[in-house]
Design an enzyme around this catalytic site. Structure first.
Site, PDB file in Angstrom:
ATOM      1  N   GLY A   1       0.997  -1.304  -0.149  1.00  0.00           N
ATOM      2  CA  GLY A   1      -0.016  -0.014   0.050  1.00  0.00           C
ATOM      3  C   GLY A   1       0.677   1.144   0.009  1.00  0.00           C
TER       4      GLY A   1
ATOM      5  N   GLN B   1       3.257   9.880   1.299  1.00  0.00           N
ATOM      6  CA  GLN B   1       4.483   9.332   1.165  1.00  0.00           C
ATOM      7  C   GLN B   1       5.315   9.590  -0.040  1.00  0.00           C
ATOM      8  OE1 GLN B   1       2.475   5.160   2.126  1.00  0.00           O
ATOM      9  NE2 GLN B   1       4.612   5.181   3.064  1.00  0.00           N
TER      10      GLN B   1
ATOM     11  N   CYS C   1       6.633   0.044   7.481  1.00  0.00           N
ATOM     12  CA  CYS C   1       6.358   1.253   6.549  1.00  0.00           C
ATOM     13  C   CYS C   1       7.201   1.566   5.615  1.00  0.00           C
ATOM     14  CB  CYS C   1       5.814   2.352   7.290  1.00  0.00           C
ATOM     15  SG  CYS C   1       5.359   3.760   6.595  1.00  0.00           S
TER      16      CYS C   1
ATOM     17  N   GLU D   1      -2.645   2.585   5.858  1.00  0.00           N
ATOM     18  CA  GLU D   1      -2.625   3.725   4.861  1.00  0.00           C
ATOM     19  C   GLU D   1      -3.684   4.903   5.413  1.00  0.00           C
ATOM     20  OE1 GLU D   1      -0.271   3.562   2.841  1.00  0.00           O
ATOM     21  OE2 GLU D   1       0.145   1.260   3.038  1.00  0.00           O
TER      22      GLU D   1
ATOM     23  N   HIS E   1      -2.098   7.433   7.450  1.00  0.00           N
ATOM     24  CA  HIS E   1      -1.087   8.159   6.854  1.00  0.00           C
ATOM     25  C   HIS E   1      -1.808   9.638   6.331  1.00  0.00           C
ATOM     26  CE1 HIS E   1       2.820   6.338   6.430  1.00  0.00           C
ATOM     27  NE2 HIS E   1       2.362   5.263   5.703  1.00  0.00           N
TER      28      HIS E   1
HETATM   29 ZN    ZN Z   1       3.165   3.467   5.997  1.00  0.00          ZN
END
Ligand code: ZN
Length: 199
Positions: free
Chosen positions: A48, A53, A110, A153, A156
């Site tokens: 994911g 990110q 992550c 996710e 995030h």
């Molecule tokens: Zn992550």
């Protein structure tokens, strides 16, 4: 285009990502973002990726869990962890509802926290409402590993990293040795180890 994945020190990972306007979903900008995210996730590889990110504070998530990522996992462990292949899909402006209070515990890592994993609690069963890449409204009930990926996710998008909610004493480095050690661990063994970490 494969993009650089930002690391935990980057303040963008601590921002709340903005919703994508519904009539903007099919725009070149968003479609291009989605393509880059898919390529970046697959190259990493990861199961994911959230837009922050790659430095974009928008509520866009891509998810894909391939059988080859857990090919050496025992069938009984796959069943216990609820790990099954998840086809590629895109979640825009996802809204998660917890359907149970019960949590499940396993090591989580992550792509923005290089090199380590920690035992991280996640709610066992959730509902997610979102828009797909065509701007269609979707709703999905998720459990097992898929529910874990979605919670990771969507966290995030709220500026939350798994290290905020996990036990730091359970931290292990992402070596092949550690992967093999825990790959086929049963839930009871994980909970036993977590108790040792907490004591
Ligand atoms: Zn992550």
């Amino acid at each position: 285009m494969i993009r650089k994945i930002v690391q935990k020190e980057n303040p963008i990972l601590r921002q709340k990502a903005l919703e994508v306007e519904k009539n903007h979903i099919t725009s070149y900008e968003i479609q291009n973002l989605i393509t880059s995210m898919i390529e970046t996730m697959r190259a990493a590889p990861g199961v994911g990726l959230a837009a922050p990110q790659i430095g974009v504070a928008l509520q866009v998530v891509v998810i894909e869990d391939k059988e080859e990522y857990f090919i050496d996992m025992l069938s009984e462990i796959k069943v216990e962890r609820g790990r099954k292949p998840i086809p590629l899909h895109v979640m825009i402006n996802p809204k998660v509802t917890f359907l149970v209070n019960e949590k499940t515990y396993f090591f989580e890592g992550c792509l923005s926290v290089n090199g380590c994993s920690r035992i991280t609690p996640r709610v066992k069963k959730i509902k997610v409402e979102y828009f797909n890449e065509k701007g269609e409204h979707k709703e999905v009930i998720a459990d097992g590993w898929y529910a874990r990926i979605i919670q990771h996710e969507t966290d995030h998008l709220k500026g939350i990293l798994f290290t905020d909610i996990s036990n730091n004493k359970s931290e292990i480095s992402n070596t092949t040795e550690n992967r093999n050690k825990w790959l086929n661990a049963k839930a009871v063994d994980i909970e036993k180890y977590l108790k040792i970490c907490e004591s």
